[in-house]
Design an enzyme around this catalytic site. Structure first.
Site, mmCIF file in Angstrom:
data_model
loop_
_atom_site.group_PDB
_atom_site.id
_atom_site.type_symbol
_atom_site.label_atom_id
_atom_site.label_comp_id
_atom_site.label_asym_id
_atom_site.label_seq_id
_atom_site.Cartn_x
_atom_site.Cartn_y
_atom_site.Cartn_z
ATOM 1 N N ASP A 74 -4.723 2.060 10.931
ATOM 2 C CA ASP A 74 -6.208 1.972 11.407
ATOM 3 C C ASP A 74 -6.158 1.349 12.717
ATOM 4 O O ASP A 74 -6.257 2.241 13.730
ATOM 5 C CB ASP A 74 -6.722 0.790 10.196
ATOM 6 C CG ASP A 74 -8.128 0.451 10.280
ATOM 7 O OD1 ASP A 74 -8.756 1.363 10.812
ATOM 8 O OD2 ASP A 74 -8.490 -0.639 9.815
ATOM 9 N N PHE A 134 -13.796 3.219 4.653
ATOM 10 C CA PHE A 134 -12.948 2.424 3.805
ATOM 11 C C PHE A 134 -12.383 3.176 2.469
ATOM 12 O O PHE A 134 -13.091 3.786 1.914
ATOM 13 C CB PHE A 134 -13.544 1.031 3.374
ATOM 14 C CG PHE A 134 -12.636 0.133 2.709
ATOM 15 C CD1 PHE A 134 -11.705 -0.588 3.391
ATOM 16 C CD2 PHE A 134 -12.761 0.159 1.484
ATOM 17 C CE1 PHE A 134 -10.648 -1.483 2.861
ATOM 18 C CE2 PHE A 134 -11.735 -0.985 0.614
ATOM 19 C CZ PHE A 134 -10.869 -1.560 1.328
ATOM 20 N N VAL A 135 -11.211 3.390 2.353
ATOM 21 C CA VAL A 135 -10.551 4.057 1.347
ATOM 22 C C VAL A 135 -9.780 3.301 0.424
ATOM 23 O O VAL A 135 -9.248 2.112 0.774
ATOM 24 C CB VAL A 135 -9.628 5.391 2.109
ATOM 25 C CG1 VAL A 135 -10.516 6.203 2.764
ATOM 26 C CG2 VAL A 135 -8.622 4.552 2.636
ATOM 27 N N ASP A 153 -5.683 -0.577 -1.713
ATOM 28 C CA ASP A 153 -6.411 -1.538 -2.753
ATOM 29 C C ASP A 153 -7.795 -2.031 -2.099
ATOM 30 O O ASP A 153 -7.927 -1.979 -0.898
ATOM 31 C CB ASP A 153 -5.707 -2.739 -3.203
ATOM 32 C CG ASP A 153 -5.278 -3.601 -2.124
ATOM 33 O OD1 ASP A 153 -5.220 -3.397 -0.600
ATOM 34 O OD2 ASP A 153 -5.522 -5.011 -2.210
ATOM 35 N N ARG A 168 -5.460 0.422 -6.744
ATOM 36 C CA ARG A 168 -4.160 0.846 -6.117
ATOM 37 C C ARG A 168 -3.881 2.397 -7.128
ATOM 38 O O ARG A 168 -3.007 3.188 -6.765
ATOM 39 C CB ARG A 168 -2.947 -0.075 -5.988
ATOM 40 C CG ARG A 168 -3.070 -0.954 -5.088
ATOM 41 C CD ARG A 168 -1.825 -1.905 -4.987
ATOM 42 N NE ARG A 168 -1.876 -2.823 -4.402
ATOM 43 C CZ ARG A 168 -2.028 -3.136 -3.057
ATOM 44 N NH1 ARG A 168 -1.982 -2.001 -2.224
ATOM 45 N NH2 ARG A 168 -2.233 -4.490 -2.457
ATOM 46 N N GLU A 216 4.170 4.397 5.871
ATOM 47 C CA GLU A 216 2.876 3.527 5.935
ATOM 48 C C GLU A 216 1.570 4.353 5.131
ATOM 49 O O GLU A 216 2.022 5.580 4.893
ATOM 50 C CB GLU A 216 2.468 3.258 7.302
ATOM 51 C CG GLU A 216 2.793 1.984 7.869
ATOM 52 C CD GLU A 216 1.883 0.935 7.247
ATOM 53 O OE1 GLU A 216 1.287 0.872 6.261
ATOM 54 O OE2 GLU A 216 1.728 0.019 7.954
ATOM 55 N N ASP A 217 1.058 3.385 4.427
ATOM 56 C CA ASP A 217 -0.266 4.122 3.928
ATOM 57 C C ASP A 217 -0.962 4.504 4.786
ATOM 58 O O ASP A 217 -1.658 5.707 4.926
ATOM 59 C CB ASP A 217 -0.927 3.052 2.898
ATOM 60 C CG ASP A 217 -1.354 1.793 3.344
ATOM 61 O OD1 ASP A 217 -0.864 1.497 4.677
ATOM 62 O OD2 ASP A 217 -1.738 0.950 2.737
ATOM 63 N N GLY A 243 0.944 -1.253 -0.009
ATOM 64 C CA GLY A 243 -0.016 0.037 0.131
ATOM 65 C C GLY A 243 0.614 1.268 -0.121
ATOM 66 O O GLY A 243 0.479 2.308 -0.473
ATOM 67 N N LYS A 284 -6.562 6.612 10.798
ATOM 68 C CA LYS A 284 -7.804 6.543 11.073
ATOM 69 C C LYS A 284 -7.880 6.469 12.401
ATOM 70 O O LYS A 284 -8.299 5.427 12.972
ATOM 71 C CB LYS A 284 -8.346 5.310 10.108
ATOM 72 C CG LYS A 284 -9.470 5.388 9.515
ATOM 73 C CD LYS A 284 -10.050 4.042 8.997
ATOM 74 C CE LYS A 284 -9.696 3.549 7.968
ATOM 75 N NZ LYS A 284 -10.263 2.487 7.357
#
Ligand code: 5GP
Length: 201
Positions: free
Chosen positions: A107, A156-157, A163, A169, A103-104, A48, A135
């Site tokens: 969560d 949810f993104v 992805d 992506r 990091e993407d 990600g 998040k």
């Protein structure tokens, strides 16, 4: 589920806004690591964070070494156990080096918590984390994130590296998905102009 006739997804972070924030983050990282004796090692968490890392390191004006790590995520059957493991390890020895984990999205924090502990054991000179999105409302494991791109709501993104089942992506914007089934069944929705930005964060 998104209301009948509503949009199944909308732009949460438009590409221009992402580019601006990436520049700002890279500026901060440049000044923080400018005077270090050796180039910092930026560790991208596959898959990600690959796109974010590519933009971030090109926006920074310092010498940077890159490496990648891949972590298995816990699956639904395990619940949020925090049991994760390294699937692809770093190629570099990071002991004595300045490490920046890229990091993407953070969560629950379970993955990053594991990763921070695993990397600390290798005795880097320093260890910091830059996450494009946080998040925070979903956090289970409190974990430090030194640089955050955007605080995002509990949605949810996908896009800009993130992805759903390997897809989306390559979208240049980050989309908040309200109805995955409709998005999957109507690829035309992703065409330019069909999705509008929202202003929630
Ligand atoms: P955590 O361990 O913090 O719960 O999860 C971190 C990982 O879960 C992220 O690196 C990302 O791969 C995935 N993830 C968490 N939230 C989202 C999301 O909204 N969309 C996508 N595509 N992946 C997410």
């Amino acid at each position: 589920m998104f209301p009948e006739g509503g949009r199944p997804a909308e732009i949460l972070l438009a590409r221009e806004r992402i580019a601006e924030r990436v520049e700002e983050l890279a500026g901060g990282l440049t000044s923080d690591y400018l005077k270090r004796p050796e180039p910092p090692v930026f560790v991208g968490v596959l898959r990600g964070a690959a796109i974010f890392l590519a933009d971030l390191v090109r926006a920074a004006s310092i010498d940077i070494v890159t490496d990648f790590i891949s972590i298995s995520s816990y699956d639904a059957s395990e619940g949020q156990s925090g049991i994760v493991r390294i699937v692809k390890d770093l190629d570099l020895d990071v002991s004595g080096r300045d490490v920046v984990v890229v990091e993407d999205i953070v969560d629950t924090g379970l993955t990053l918590n594991y990763l921070r502990n695993a990397l600390e054991q290798r005795q880097p000179a320093s260890l910091r984390v830059v996450a494009l999105m946080d998040k925070a409302a979903r956090r289970i494991a409190p974990v430090p994130i030194e640089y955050v791109g955007f605080e995002v709501p509990d949605l949810f993104v996908v896009g800009y590296g993130l992805d759903f089942q390997g897809r989306y992506r390559n979208l240049p914007d980050v989309l908040a998905v309200h109805d995955l089934a409709r998005l999957i069944n109507d690829p035309g929705l992703l065409q330019q102009g069909h999705l509008k930005p929202n202003v929630r964060c």
